[in-house]
Motif scaffolding. Sequence first.
Motif, PDB file in Angstrom:
ATOM      1  N   SER A   1       0.819  -1.211   0.000  1.00  0.00           N
ATOM      2  CA  SER A   1       0.000   0.000   0.000  1.00  0.00           C
ATOM      3  C   SER A   1       0.850   1.258   0.000  1.00  0.00           C
ATOM      4  O   SER A   1       0.380   2.336  -0.367  1.00  0.00           O
ATOM      5  CB  SER A   1      -0.926  -0.002   1.222  1.00  0.00           C
ATOM      6  N   ALA A   2       2.128   1.148   0.405  1.00  0.00           N
ATOM      7  CA  ALA A   2       3.011   2.315   0.420  1.00  0.00           C
ATOM      8  C   ALA A   2       3.226   2.889  -0.980  1.00  0.00           C
ATOM      9  O   ALA A   2       3.624   4.039  -1.124  1.00  0.00           O
ATOM     10  CB  ALA A   2       4.354   1.946   1.040  1.00  0.00           C
ATOM     11  N   MET A   3       2.975   2.087  -2.008  1.00  0.00           N
ATOM     12  CA  MET A   3       3.151   2.545  -3.380  1.00  0.00           C
ATOM     13  C   MET A   3       1.861   3.091  -3.983  1.00  0.00           C
ATOM     14  O   MET A   3       1.779   3.327  -5.190  1.00  0.00           O
ATOM     15  CB  MET A   3       3.688   1.411  -4.250  1.00  0.00           C
ATOM     16  N   GLY A   4       0.824   3.308  -3.148  1.00  0.00           N
ATOM     17  CA  GLY A   4      -0.396   3.954  -3.621  1.00  0.00           C
ATOM     18  C   GLY A   4      -0.966   3.285  -4.855  1.00  0.00           C
ATOM     19  O   GLY A   4      -1.072   2.060  -4.939  1.00  0.00           O
TER      20      GLY A   4
ATOM     21  N   TYR B   1      -2.642   5.892 -14.027  1.00  0.00           N
ATOM     22  CA  TYR B   1      -2.329   7.072 -13.225  1.00  0.00           C
ATOM     23  C   TYR B   1      -1.699   6.665 -11.893  1.00  0.00           C
ATOM     24  O   TYR B   1      -2.083   5.669 -11.285  1.00  0.00           O
ATOM     25  CB  TYR B   1      -3.623   7.864 -12.944  1.00  0.00           C
ATOM     26  N   PHE B   2      -0.708   7.438 -11.441  1.00  0.00           N
ATOM     27  CA  PHE B   2      -0.269   7.396 -10.044  1.00  0.00           C
ATOM     28  C   PHE B   2       0.433   8.706  -9.732  1.00  0.00           C
ATOM     29  O   PHE B   2       0.729   9.518 -10.628  1.00  0.00           O
ATOM     30  CB  PHE B   2       0.632   6.188  -9.755  1.00  0.00           C
ATOM     31  N   SER B   3       0.676   8.970  -8.457  1.00  0.00           N
ATOM     32  CA  SER B   3       1.263  10.240  -8.047  1.00  0.00           C
ATOM     33  C   SER B   3       2.326  10.017  -6.987  1.00  0.00           C
ATOM     34  O   SER B   3       2.362   8.988  -6.310  1.00  0.00           O
ATOM     35  CB  SER B   3       0.183  11.186  -7.508  1.00  0.00           C
ATOM     36  N   VAL B   4       3.204  11.015  -6.843  1.00  0.00           N
ATOM     37  CA  VAL B   4       4.304  10.976  -5.878  1.00  0.00           C
ATOM     38  C   VAL B   4       4.316  12.295  -5.124  1.00  0.00           C
ATOM     39  O   VAL B   4       4.376  13.370  -5.738  1.00  0.00           O
ATOM     40  CB  VAL B   4       5.663  10.774  -6.589  1.00  0.00           C
ATOM     41  N   ASN B   5       4.251  12.228  -3.793  1.00  0.00           N
ATOM     42  CA  ASN B   5       4.336  13.414  -2.948  1.00  0.00           C
ATOM     43  C   ASN B   5       5.719  13.474  -2.316  1.00  0.00           C
ATOM     44  O   ASN B   5       6.068  12.607  -1.511  1.00  0.00           O
ATOM     45  CB  ASN B   5       3.282  13.362  -1.840  1.00  0.00           C
TER      46      ASN B   5
ATOM     47  N   TYR C   1      -3.303   8.890  -1.440  1.00  0.00           N
ATOM     48  CA  TYR C   1      -3.055   7.744  -2.307  1.00  0.00           C
ATOM     49  C   TYR C   1      -1.716   7.867  -3.040  1.00  0.00           C
ATOM     50  O   TYR C   1      -1.328   6.966  -3.761  1.00  0.00           O
ATOM     51  CB  TYR C   1      -4.183   7.587  -3.334  1.00  0.00           C
ATOM     52  N   GLY C   2      -1.028   8.975  -2.876  1.00  0.00           N
ATOM     53  CA  GLY C   2       0.258   9.151  -3.535  1.00  0.00           C
ATOM     54  C   GLY C   2       1.378   8.486  -2.766  1.00  0.00           C
ATOM     55  O   GLY C   2       1.295   8.270  -1.555  1.00  0.00           O
ATOM     56  N   ILE C   3       2.453   8.164  -3.462  1.00  0.00           N
ATOM     57  CA  ILE C   3       3.656   7.633  -2.831  1.00  0.00           C
ATOM     58  C   ILE C   3       4.305   8.745  -2.010  1.00  0.00           C
ATOM     59  O   ILE C   3       4.418   9.877  -2.469  1.00  0.00           O
ATOM     60  CB  ILE C   3       4.629   7.121  -3.900  1.00  0.00           C
ATOM     61  N   MET C   4       4.737   8.432  -0.781  1.00  0.00           N
ATOM     62  CA  MET C   4       5.346   9.424   0.098  1.00  0.00           C
ATOM     63  C   MET C   4       6.862   9.295   0.065  1.00  0.00           C
ATOM     64  O   MET C   4       7.407   8.245   0.413  1.00  0.00           O
ATOM     65  CB  MET C   4       4.852   9.241   1.535  1.00  0.00           C
TER      66      MET C   4
END
Length: 354
Positions: free
Chosen positions: A181-184, A285-289, A306-309
């Motif tokens: 789940s860490a990879m959103g 789609y995916f996102s990175v914060n 839901y973004g990767i931290m």
Amino acid sequence: MDHNYPYLCMIVNPKFDETGMPIGGDIIGDNLDKRNIYAPPYPTHIGNSTTVHNPEYPGKENVLVGPILNGFDLSSWAQIPSGKKRFLFMFRPKNSTPFFELDDKLKRMVLLDTTLDLKSKEVYTMNILQKDFGKKKYDVILRQENFHKQAFSDSLVYVNFYNYSSNGFFEAPASLKKITSAMGLLKDGIKDDLNIFLSLYRDTTDLNRSPVYRNYRGVYLGNVKRNLESSIPAEYYNFPLWADTSANGIHSNTWQRFEFLLPGMDISSHPQSFLTIFGQNDGNYFSVNCIKDGKVDIIASAHYSYGIMLPSLLINIHSGEFNPKTFATVNTMEIINNFLYLTTIQRKYPAPKY
């Protein structure tokens, strides 16, 4: 890795006994494991760790480290003599016994055996990758870096992108993938062709009140395609270190959000809201914060969560009379199957004054 022996041992220019078993080599990198999600701009062996675990080479190995090149601190890199080198990667058990002291039957499991030509005074990044997910085929990508040869500005932050995902990974059933789940929304994998967008935010624990800097909301940076054949460095994109005009050129907590969309998807339609509400991602789609320390609470706005931290691409550290002072960095993001890895490099900065 899908193997009974999860660690690797790297042997450069290996030596063998009469039975063909490796008994030594010019350079040894033992207890190599899957890399960490974040590779910071300082050696990872610094600290009080007593384990033999090495997420990368040199890791904890006591070797001659890289110099300062064009102002960049390369102490996270190991120096190695130039020329043609044979690289042998062996599977090994996950324990503290040095590779050459293992039982003979445990020293014969070869992952990869290849010869690479290393040029003098160059900087390389090496990845051992599973190129074909179904066939479990492994290979090496040796990337000859060029960041230290470019006229980068101290007032700009740089980042480039690669997609080294295995052939067939995205299409494979979820039961065969390591899901985290860490990879959103990247947890199931991503499609091969993606556009990249950037937004810059002021630091806050409440994203509903976190303003986006003017002219930095969903800015198109470029495109990244899955490619496991090329070792050519990707283009660097940049954004200003001092997007926050109130920071006085000393300290900034600006954080960055990167969004990866299938070409044709409209960033202005807020695709993350639709995807997280209805649970329909399909690798589009995916996102990175990239937030300070990667730990700021952003639960206030669900689609951001839901973004990767990951840590911010801005380095805040005690330097000179300022504590902290903010510095720009050079960064690489690598998509590998359903993980994203960030490597950060920084210039040498003045020592702190107390």
